[in-house]
Design an enzyme around this catalytic site. Structure first.
Site, PDB file in Angstrom:
ATOM      1  N   SER A   1       0.528  -1.525  -0.014  1.00 48.03           N
ATOM      2  CA  SER A   1      -0.368   0.085  -0.361  1.00 48.03           C
ATOM      3  C   SER A   1       0.861   1.248  -0.110  1.00 48.03           C
ATOM      4  CB  SER A   1      -0.998   0.331   1.419  1.00 48.03           C
ATOM      5  OG  SER A   1      -1.763  -1.132   1.080  1.00 48.03           O
TER       6      SER A   1
ATOM      7  N   LYS B   1     -10.288  -4.825  10.477  1.00 47.20           N
ATOM      8  CA  LYS B   1     -11.406  -4.634   9.905  1.00 47.20           C
ATOM      9  C   LYS B   1     -12.460  -4.289  10.527  1.00 47.20           C
ATOM     10  CE  LYS B   1      -9.188  -5.696   5.355  1.00 47.20           C
ATOM     11  NZ  LYS B   1      -9.322  -6.411   4.109  1.00 47.20           N
TER      12      LYS B   1
ATOM     13  N   GLU C   1     -22.812   2.554   3.310  1.00 43.71           N
ATOM     14  CA  GLU C   1     -23.905   1.460   3.617  1.00 43.71           C
ATOM     15  C   GLU C   1     -22.755  -0.311   3.266  1.00 43.71           C
ATOM     16  OE1 GLU C   1     -26.108   0.514   0.156  1.00 43.71           O
ATOM     17  OE2 GLU C   1     -27.344  -0.867   1.886  1.00 43.71           O
TER      18      GLU C   1
ATOM     19  N   ASP D   1     -13.105  -2.529  -0.341  1.00 43.44           N
ATOM     20  CA  ASP D   1     -12.508  -3.714  -0.566  1.00 43.44           C
ATOM     21  C   ASP D   1     -13.408  -4.797  -2.219  1.00 43.44           C
ATOM     22  OD1 ASP D   1     -10.170  -4.624   0.606  1.00 43.44           O
ATOM     23  OD2 ASP D   1     -10.954  -5.564   1.861  1.00 43.44           O
TER      24      ASP D   1
ATOM     25  N   GLY E   1     -14.027 -13.799   7.217  1.00 41.86           N
ATOM     26  CA  GLY E   1     -12.953 -12.731   7.190  1.00 41.86           C
ATOM     27  C   GLY E   1     -13.374 -11.077   7.214  1.00 41.86           C
TER      28      GLY E   1
ATOM     29  N   ARG F   1     -13.941 -22.610   7.508  1.00 45.81           N
ATOM     30  CA  ARG F   1     -13.005 -23.459   8.487  1.00 45.81           C
ATOM     31  C   ARG F   1     -13.657 -23.315   9.775  1.00 45.81           C
ATOM     32  NH1 ARG F   1      -7.251 -22.369  10.600  1.00 45.81           N
ATOM     33  NH2 ARG F   1      -7.878 -20.035  11.494  1.00 45.81           N
TER      34      ARG F   1
ATOM     35  N   PRO G   1     -17.524 -23.260  10.985  1.00 45.60           N
ATOM     36  CA  PRO G   1     -18.938 -22.742  10.312  1.00 45.60           C
ATOM     37  C   PRO G   1     -19.142 -21.617  10.495  1.00 45.60           C
ATOM     38  CG  PRO G   1     -18.524 -25.425  10.726  1.00 45.60           C
ATOM     39  CD  PRO G   1     -17.020 -24.076  11.489  1.00 45.60           C
TER      40      PRO G   1
ATOM     41  N   TYR H   1      -1.914 -11.942  -2.424  1.00 41.04           N
ATOM     42  CA  TYR H   1      -0.806 -11.458  -4.163  1.00 41.04           C
ATOM     43  C   TYR H   1       0.661 -12.132  -3.713  1.00 41.04           C
ATOM     44  CZ  TYR H   1      -0.299  -7.777  -1.386  1.00 41.04           C
ATOM     45  OH  TYR H   1      -0.268  -6.382  -0.488  1.00 41.04           O
TER      46      TYR H   1
HETATM   47  P1  NDP Z   1      -8.981 -12.763   9.071  1.00 42.64           P
HETATM   48  O1  NDP Z   1      -8.068 -12.427   9.484  1.00 42.64           O
HETATM   49  O2  NDP Z   1     -10.115 -11.334   9.023  1.00 42.64           O
HETATM   50  O3  NDP Z   1      -9.758 -13.714   8.226  1.00 42.64           O
HETATM   51  C1  NDP Z   1      -8.868 -14.912   7.678  1.00 42.64           C
HETATM   52  C2  NDP Z   1      -9.480 -16.198   7.253  1.00 42.64           C
HETATM   53  O4  NDP Z   1      -9.353 -17.345   6.949  1.00 42.64           O
HETATM   54  C3  NDP Z   1     -10.768 -16.787   7.742  1.00 42.64           C
HETATM   55  O5  NDP Z   1     -11.978 -17.078   8.007  1.00 42.64           O
HETATM   56  C4  NDP Z   1      -9.946 -18.103   8.826  1.00 42.64           C
HETATM   57  O6  NDP Z   1     -11.396 -19.013   8.982  1.00 42.64           O
HETATM   58  C5  NDP Z   1      -9.451 -18.574   7.693  1.00 42.64           C
HETATM   59  N1  NDP Z   1      -8.242 -19.387   7.800  1.00 42.64           N
HETATM   60  C6  NDP Z   1      -7.460 -18.809   8.150  1.00 42.64           C
HETATM   61  N2  NDP Z   1      -6.434 -19.788   8.609  1.00 42.64           N
HETATM   62  C7  NDP Z   1      -7.182 -20.775   8.090  1.00 42.64           C
HETATM   63  C8  NDP Z   1      -6.742 -22.286   7.391  1.00 42.64           C
HETATM   64  N3  NDP Z   1      -5.583 -22.603   7.654  1.00 42.64           N
HETATM   65  N4  NDP Z   1      -7.823 -23.267   7.033  1.00 42.64           N
HETATM   66  C9  NDP Z   1      -8.314 -22.496   6.717  1.00 42.64           C
HETATM   67  N5  NDP Z   1      -8.927 -20.985   6.495  1.00 42.64           N
HETATM   68  C10 NDP Z   1      -8.200 -20.343   7.356  1.00 42.64           C
HETATM   69  O7  NDP Z   1      -8.239 -12.543   7.415  1.00 42.64           O
HETATM   70  P2  NDP Z   1      -9.059 -11.046   5.733  1.00 42.64           P
HETATM   71  O8  NDP Z   1      -9.857 -11.460   6.154  1.00 42.64           O
HETATM   72  O9  NDP Z   1      -8.453  -9.798   6.838  1.00 42.64           O
HETATM   73  O10 NDP Z   1      -8.196 -11.868   4.873  1.00 42.64           O
HETATM   74  C11 NDP Z   1      -7.978 -12.256   4.179  1.00 42.64           C
HETATM   75  C12 NDP Z   1      -7.039 -13.070   3.423  1.00 42.64           C
HETATM   76  O11 NDP Z   1      -7.250 -11.978   2.159  1.00 42.64           O
HETATM   77  C13 NDP Z   1      -5.583 -12.070   3.724  1.00 42.64           C
HETATM   78  O12 NDP Z   1      -4.792 -12.653   2.509  1.00 42.64           O
HETATM   79  C14 NDP Z   1      -5.274 -10.762   3.441  1.00 42.64           C
HETATM   80  O13 NDP Z   1      -3.800 -10.251   2.725  1.00 42.64           O
HETATM   81  C15 NDP Z   1      -6.337 -11.181   2.168  1.00 42.64           C
HETATM   82  N6  NDP Z   1      -6.575  -9.771   1.486  1.00 42.64           N
HETATM   83  C16 NDP Z   1      -6.226  -9.032   0.457  1.00 42.64           C
HETATM   84  C17 NDP Z   1      -7.422  -7.899  -0.154  1.00 42.64           C
HETATM   85  C18 NDP Z   1      -6.301  -7.337  -1.326  1.00 42.64           C
HETATM   86  O14 NDP Z   1      -6.600  -5.862  -1.986  1.00 42.64           O
HETATM   87  N7  NDP Z   1      -6.180  -8.119  -2.566  1.00 42.64           N
HETATM   88  C19 NDP Z   1      -8.267  -7.183   0.775  1.00 42.64           C
HETATM   89  C20 NDP Z   1      -7.689  -7.715   2.060  1.00 42.64           C
HETATM   90  C21 NDP Z   1      -7.728  -9.025   1.956  1.00 42.64           C
HETATM   91  P3  NDP Z   1     -11.612 -18.778  10.238  1.00 42.64           P
HETATM   92  O15 NDP Z   1     -12.720 -18.857  10.480  1.00 42.64           O
HETATM   93  O16 NDP Z   1     -11.900 -20.859  10.706  1.00 42.64           O
HETATM   94  O17 NDP Z   1     -10.758 -18.607  11.405  1.00 42.64           O
END
Ligand code: NDP
Length: 279
Positions: A19, A65, A77, A101, A128, A151, A153, A217
């Site tokens: 960023s 977030k 919204e 996003d 997430g 993971r 549910p 990425y």
């Molecule tokens: P969060 O920490 O909020 O959520 C992580 C998610 O990944 C949860 O659903 C979690 O499941 C799951 N997870 C983590 N480890 C495992 C595993 N070993 N097996 C299965 N599921 C797993 O992260 P974000 O949602 O903020 O980010 C997710 C990805 O998206 C990151 O890699 C981030 O870099 C990328 N991203 C990219 C953006 C872009 O502009 N390109 C913008 C935003 C994010 P559980 O709920 O079970 O813990």
């Protein structure tokens, strides 16, 4: 640099973040003077570090977030539908929150990669902050069905409930994957591949008409995209395009100017020189 020109991205880990480079490139392109830094912060110290940063605006990434959403006095919204904020805009002594996003992902898929999302059957892996951000935008783009698989549910259930469209949005646990059939678009919104540990995915989820995108990425996207190509996907993309598009939308919110994204995307992808600084 005067404090009024300071912007920052907060998260953990943050040293990998592109960023600061992206916003520096947008600033040069538009002639807007600013200082954009990355600040490592977790759940415990985010609010204090944000307050101490002197920033006029901030981006927020994993895992903050939902924390950012909670500290805003006002939210857009699209941020409320997501329950997650990735863009903070200073409002006096408080913050307004938005979420760019989803728009970033849809712009990348439709405008850069030429995909038509209408009537598409979509698998969203993860529930997430990123998944919450992109789900409403995918629905708005006209997809026919969204299967949210996580993971944990309960988090998939919560995301699906928040969308308020039980006929179109379905929550499942990871063990249901073999029974879900083939998807037109598969979105990896988990952070699992950062450690190279995405749980096994059945090949039958994808076919020759399928497209796959990993929101991560670089290195972090390699495992999922390799799986997608092996499963026959015609398009397999990482999240770099989304990253640049969501950043452009944040830039617009802060500065009232939309920068050109293609030269910055090309430079990050190693195909251009927009990030080469003259200073
Ligand atoms: P969060 O920490 O909020 O959520 C992580 C998610 O990944 C949860 O659903 C979690 O499941 C799951 N997870 C983590 N480890 C495992 C595993 N070993 N097996 C299965 N599921 C797993 O992260 P974000 O949602 O903020 O980010 C997710 C990805 O998206 C990151 O890699 C981030 O870099 C990328 N991203 C990219 C953006 C872009 O502009 N390109 C913008 C935003 C994010 P559980 O709920 O079970 O813990």
């Amino acid at each position: 640099m005067p404090m009024g020109k300071r912007y920052a991205v907060f998260g953990t880990p943050i040293s990998h973040s592109q960023s600061p480079r992206i916003h520096a490139a947008f600033a040069r392109q538009t002639g807007i003077e600013l200082d954009y830094v990355s600040i490592e912060a977790g759940h415990d110290d985010f609010a204090a570090k944000l307050a101490a940063s002197g920033a006029q605006g901030a981006n927020v990434t994993l895992p903050l977030k939902e924390d950012a959403f909670a500290l805003c006095r006002e939210t857009s919204e699209r941020a409320r539908r997501a329950g997650a904020v990735n863009t903070l805009i200073r409002d006096g002594d408080g913050w307004r929150g938005d979420n760019t996003d989803g728009l970033g992902l849809v712009r990348d898929l439709t405008e850069r990669h030429g995909l038509d999302l209408r009537e598409r059957r979509v698998l969203l892996l993860g529930a997430g902050g990123a998944a919450r951000g992109v789900a409403p935008a995918l629905l708005d783009a006209g997809i026919s069905a969204l299967f949210v698989v996580n993971r944990t549910p309960e988090r998939a259930d919560a995301l699906a409930d928040a969308m308020g469209e039980p006929g179109r949005v379905h929550a499942r646990g990871w063990d249901a994957l073999p029974a879900l059939g083939e998807f037109d678009l598969l979105v990896n919104a988990t952070s699992a591949t950062r450690g190279g540990a995405l749980p096994p995915l059945p090949m039958a989820l994808a076919g020759l008409r399928s497209a796959a995108v990993d929101l991560s990425y670089g290195e972090a996207a390699v495992a999922f995209l390799a799986w997608a190509r092996a499963a026959g996907c015609t398009h397999a993309m990482d999240g770099l395009g989304m990253l640049v598009e969501q950043a452009a939308e944040s830039f617009l919110l802060w500065h009232g100017v939309r920068p050109e994204t293609d030269p910055v995307y090309a430079a990050l992808n190693g195909q251009g020189d927009a990030l080469v600084t003259a200073d």
